[in-house]
Design an enzyme around this catalytic site. Structure first.
Site, PDB file in Angstrom:
ATOM      1  N   HIS A  97     -75.761-142.199 -16.269  1.00 58.47           N
ATOM      2  CA  HIS A  97     -74.839-141.854 -17.116  1.00 58.47           C
ATOM      3  C   HIS A  97     -73.253-141.527 -16.509  1.00 58.47           C
ATOM      4  CE1 HIS A  97     -77.921-141.248 -20.165  1.00 58.47           C
ATOM      5  NE2 HIS A  97     -78.391-140.531 -19.471  1.00 58.47           N
ATOM      6  N   HIS A 107     -80.068-148.332 -17.108  1.00 57.24           N
ATOM      7  CA  HIS A 107     -81.623-147.992 -16.812  1.00 57.24           C
ATOM      8  C   HIS A 107     -82.298-149.092 -16.072  1.00 57.24           C
ATOM      9  CE1 HIS A 107     -85.833-148.080 -18.280  1.00 57.24           C
ATOM     10  NE2 HIS A 107     -85.899-146.870 -17.801  1.00 57.24           N
ATOM     11  N   ASN A 109     -86.398-149.899 -13.957  1.00 58.56           N
ATOM     12  CA  ASN A 109     -87.690-149.364 -13.703  1.00 58.56           C
ATOM     13  C   ASN A 109     -88.564-150.382 -13.172  1.00 58.56           C
ATOM     14  OD1 ASN A 109     -90.518-148.702 -14.858  1.00 58.56           O
ATOM     15  ND2 ASN A 109     -89.780-146.978 -14.144  1.00 58.56           N
ATOM     16  N   VAL A 110     -89.137-150.139 -12.058  1.00 55.48           N
ATOM     17  CA  VAL A 110     -90.340-151.211 -11.629  1.00 55.48           C
ATOM     18  C   VAL A 110     -91.533-150.265 -11.321  1.00 55.48           C
ATOM     19  CG1 VAL A 110     -88.716-152.957 -10.930  1.00 55.48           C
ATOM     20  CG2 VAL A 110     -89.100-151.138  -9.534  1.00 55.48           C
ATOM     21  N   ARG A 111     -92.680-150.536 -11.544  1.00 57.60           N
ATOM     22  CA  ARG A 111     -93.774-149.609 -11.525  1.00 57.60           C
ATOM     23  C   ARG A 111     -95.071-150.562 -11.125  1.00 57.60           C
ATOM     24  NH1 ARG A 111     -91.929-149.741 -16.530  1.00 57.60           N
ATOM     25  NH2 ARG A 111     -93.389-150.573 -18.302  1.00 57.60           N
ATOM     26  N   HIS A 176     -86.680-145.402 -36.278  1.00 62.24           N
ATOM     27  CA  HIS A 176     -86.321-144.577 -37.370  1.00 62.24           C
ATOM     28  C   HIS A 176     -84.867-144.705 -37.608  1.00 62.24           C
ATOM     29  CE1 HIS A 176     -85.777-142.153 -33.596  1.00 62.24           C
ATOM     30  NE2 HIS A 176     -84.846-141.491 -34.372  1.00 62.24           N
ATOM     31  N   GLY A 259     -99.407-134.915 -16.873  1.00 62.40           N
ATOM     32  CA  GLY A 259     -98.963-133.821 -16.076  1.00 62.40           C
ATOM     33  C   GLY A 259     -97.964-134.047 -14.986  1.00 62.40           C
ATOM     34  N   GLY A 260     -97.265-134.938 -15.372  1.00 63.90           N
ATOM     35  CA  GLY A 260     -96.105-135.240 -14.231  1.00 63.90           C
ATOM     36  C   GLY A 260     -95.125-134.115 -14.219  1.00 63.90           C
ATOM     37  N   ARG A 261     -94.213-134.172 -13.318  1.00 60.00           N
ATOM     38  CA  ARG A 261     -93.264-133.286 -12.972  1.00 60.00           C
ATOM     39  C   ARG A 261     -92.115-133.302 -14.164  1.00 60.00           C
ATOM     40  NH1 ARG A 261     -88.564-132.502  -9.407  1.00 60.00           N
ATOM     41  NH2 ARG A 261     -88.662-130.633  -8.300  1.00 60.00           N
TER      42      ARG A 261
END
Length: 303
Positions: A97, A107, A109-111, A176, A259-261
């Site tokens: 940002h 943004h 992301n690679v996973r 929305h 339950g991630g951080r």
């Protein structure tokens, strides 16, 4: 860890290092602060945050490697046969940002997911992509962003960029509000159709393309003067970013449900945001042009 998981992890850690280095150099003031963490239920990660720089108001580049005995609902929603399998999830996720409203938020992301069950073959897939959220639109930037995306996809087939560009447009839609979050880019999930080696090569191509896609835009716009009113509009549009991330984003939901951080998961949220009741841009203004022209389903490479 399997050899596949080890190879993915090594790449992701290196990718995090390279992206952080490039962003620090571009900012020229702030540096990333690392917070290494351990997850009680299994795994951990490296959260790296940056803020109050010359360029970056707030940003983060996170690596995580978590595992558990059962996939959370957000990860198995489209593949119910995987519910209850043990899993490992590795990824790098980043959001930047900038201060200047003429510099878009980015943004990426690679996973990699692998879901296992005793006596059955492991099921794996990759996901990721990158997308751009401008506040003041510029055609040159949009074309560049999508050109780099197309070039990253090209070695893997002529249909890959249009398919994942369209998926990105669908995914980053704020239902929305009836509008997209930004001008898109690439998005894909559940990718395993090409075999592991080719899918892994594709992930590397996408991860490596982010800096080439974003930094030239930053360099063109970071010294553009802006007014208090333009900054206010940026904060108003950031509200849309928050709405999408907390209501729809699969990565955010997966992190919270598994339950991630929490601090790392919510790192993507901007530092200052504004909501105004029934706010509307003045007709004919740059602000109105953002939604009327730029935030539309558009083939930027046809320009």
């Amino acid at each position: 860890m399997t050899s596949r998981t080890e190879a993915v992890k090594a790449y992701l850690l290196d990718l995090q290092d390279r992206i952080c280095s490039a962003l620090e150099t571009e900012d020229g003031g702030a540096r990333f602060v690392e917070d290494a963490w351990v997850r009680e239920a299994g795994g951990g990660g490296r959260t790296r945050v940056i803020g109050d720089g010359k360029l970056i108001e707030k940003g983060g580049v996170n690596f995580s490697h978590v595992f558990g005995s059962g996939l959370p609902p957000s990860a198995s929603a489209h593949r119910p046969e995987l519910a209850g399998r043990g899993f490992e999830a590795l990824g790098v996720s980043l959001v930047i940002h900038p201060h200047n409203p003429h510099v878009p938020t980015s943004h990426a992301n690679v996973r990699f997911f692998i879901a296992e069950k005793e006596g059955e073959e492991a099921v794996w897939w990759f996901g990721g992509g990158f997308d751009l959220t401008p506040y003041y639109g510029n055609e040159e930037d949009c074309i560049h962003w999508h050109r780099v995306a197309e070039q990253a996809c090209a070695p893997f087939g002529a249909d890959v960029y249009p398919r994942y560009k369209a998926w990105c447009d669908r995914y980053f839609h704020i239902k929305h509000r009836g509008e997209p979050r930004g001008i898109g880019g690439l998005f894909f999930d559940d990718l395993n159709e090409w075999g592991f080696d080719t899918c892994f090569a594709f992930i590397r191509a996408i991860g490596d393309a982010y800096v080439d896609a974003y930094l030239p835009i930053v360099q063109r716009r970071k010294d553009t003067p802006y007014t208090a009113e333009q900054r206010e509009f940026q904060e108003y549009r950031r509200g849309r970013y928050v709405e999408f991330n907390l209501v729809y984003d699969r990565g955010t939901l997966f992190g919270l449900q598994s339950g991630g951080r929490t601090e790392s998961i919510l790192m993507s949220l901007p530092p200052q945001v504004r909501w105004g009741y029934d706010w509307k841009a003045a007709p004919g203004s740059e602000e109105a042009r953002l939604t009327e022209y730029f935030l539309q389903d558009r083939d930027w490479l046809a320009h």
